[in-house]
Design a protein around this motif. Structure first.
Motif, short mmCIF file in Angstrom:
data_model
loop_
_atom_site.label_atom_id
_atom_site.label_comp_id
_atom_site.label_asym_id
_atom_site.label_seq_id
_atom_site.Cartn_x
_atom_site.Cartn_y
_atom_site.Cartn_z
N LYS A 139 0.81 -1.21 0.00
CA LYS A 139 0.00 0.00 0.00
C LYS A 139 0.85 1.26 0.00
O LYS A 139 0.37 2.34 -0.40
CB LYS A 139 -0.95 0.01 1.20
N PHE A 140 2.09 1.16 0.43
CA PHE A 140 2.96 2.33 0.47
C PHE A 140 3.67 2.59 -0.86
O PHE A 140 4.30 3.63 -1.03
CB PHE A 140 4.01 2.18 1.57
N LEU A 141 3.57 1.65 -1.80
CA LEU A 141 4.28 1.81 -3.06
C LEU A 141 3.69 2.90 -3.94
O LEU A 141 4.33 3.36 -4.88
CB LEU A 141 4.29 0.47 -3.82
N THR A 142 2.46 3.31 -3.65
CA THR A 142 1.82 4.38 -4.42
C THR A 142 2.03 5.76 -3.80
O THR A 142 1.55 6.76 -4.33
CB THR A 142 0.31 4.11 -4.55
N ASP A 143 2.73 5.84 -2.68
CA ASP A 143 3.02 7.13 -2.06
C ASP A 143 3.95 7.95 -2.94
O ASP A 143 4.60 7.44 -3.85
CB ASP A 143 3.68 6.92 -0.69
N ASP A 144 4.01 9.24 -2.65
CA ASP A 144 4.88 10.13 -3.43
C ASP A 144 6.35 9.75 -3.30
O ASP A 144 7.12 9.89 -4.24
CB ASP A 144 4.68 11.59 -2.99
N ASN A 145 6.74 9.27 -2.12
CA ASN A 145 8.14 8.91 -1.87
C ASN A 145 8.22 7.51 -1.26
O ASN A 145 8.54 7.36 -0.08
CB ASN A 145 8.80 9.94 -0.94
N PRO A 146 7.94 6.47 -2.07
CA PRO A 146 7.94 5.11 -1.50
C PRO A 146 9.33 4.61 -1.14
O PRO A 146 9.45 3.65 -0.39
CB PRO A 146 7.33 4.27 -2.63
#
Length: 249
Positions: free
Chosen positions: A137-144
């Motif tokens: 779920k964190f891979l789509t963050d701006d800064n993964p």
């Protein structure tokens, strides 16, 4: 052969000649009562020391019947959850073991312990343990590609590095086998957005006969989301509805 869902990541696979038990934790529907009355050789696997994958209760079974072989991940002994003499076989990643009936390979995990490949009676089985792309779920963050802290896992992690580790473990598994008759793999909605990503990445890299979701305690329907992806690959999918449910393979 038949596969029975016990609870969480726990399953029993019964073949013509043997019984395999994976990651027993709790048994709300009493699946093991009948299995322990069988005279078939029984092999009990625990992938790692976490309490939702291992309990000392499994050692009580040898008081009820003979012919049980315990095959455990070495991290269980390392964390002092069991004594060395409790298991017949201790394996870490890269370890192998076999007898006249089954062959076992211990592969890696992105959490503790190992995942399992088991071959018997011309069938090849994979149980993932806690191998998964847990931080998808964190891979789509701006800064993964930055470290952050997970209160659920109580650890600091980097989503990109974690995914690289997961994909690396899949490469190592392919060195042993590229196809499986049955795959038991975590599809856990509690992970959040992207909770099917690890499963999708697995079926993109391996030929799979039957895909079985696991690692949930409630909300069976949430795991069924994976079915649309297995359908695209012409892979059978088990829509588990309850503890104690059985499917014929």
């Amino acid at each position: 052969m038949t596969l029975t869902y016990i609870f969480h990541s726990g399953f029993v696979l019964e073949t013509e000649q043997s019984i395999l038990v994976f990651d027993y934790w709790m048994d709300p529907s009493g699946v093991m009562d009948g299995m322990l009355r069988s005279e078939k050789p029984m092999y009990v696997f625990s992938s790692h020391f976490h309490e939702d994958h291992f309990t000392k209760e499994i050692f009580e079974w040898k008081k009820q019947r003979e012919g049980i072989t315990y095959i455990l991940s070495k991290d269980i002994y390392k964390h002092r959850r069991a004594n060395k003499e409790d298991a017949d076989v201790w394996l870490a990643k890269g370890g192998t073991w076999s007898d006249d009936s089954i062959s076992v390979w211990a592969l890696g995990s992105t959490d503790s312990g190992v995942s399992w490949i088991v071959e018997m009676e011309d069938k090849r089985i994979f149980h993932a343990g806690d191998l998964n792309n847990w931080y998808a779920k964190f891979l789509t963050d701006d800064n993964p590609d930055q470290e952050r802290y997970s209160f659920e896992m109580e650890e600091t992690f980097n989503p990109i590095a974690h995914e690289k580790q997961f994909l690396g473990e899949l490469k190592d598994i392919r060195k042993v086998a590229d196809s499986f008759d049955v795959v038991m793999f975590p599809i856990d909605g509690r992970v959040g957005n992207g909770y099917t990503l690890g499963g999708r990445q697995f079926i993109e890299r391996f030929k799979v006969g039957l895909f079985v979701p696991m690692h949930f305690t409630t909300g069976f329907e949430s795991s069924w989301r994976m079915k649309e992806f297995t359908d695209e690959k012409n892979i059978s999918f088990w829509e588990i509805n309850r503890e104690g449910e059985t499917i014929k393979i």
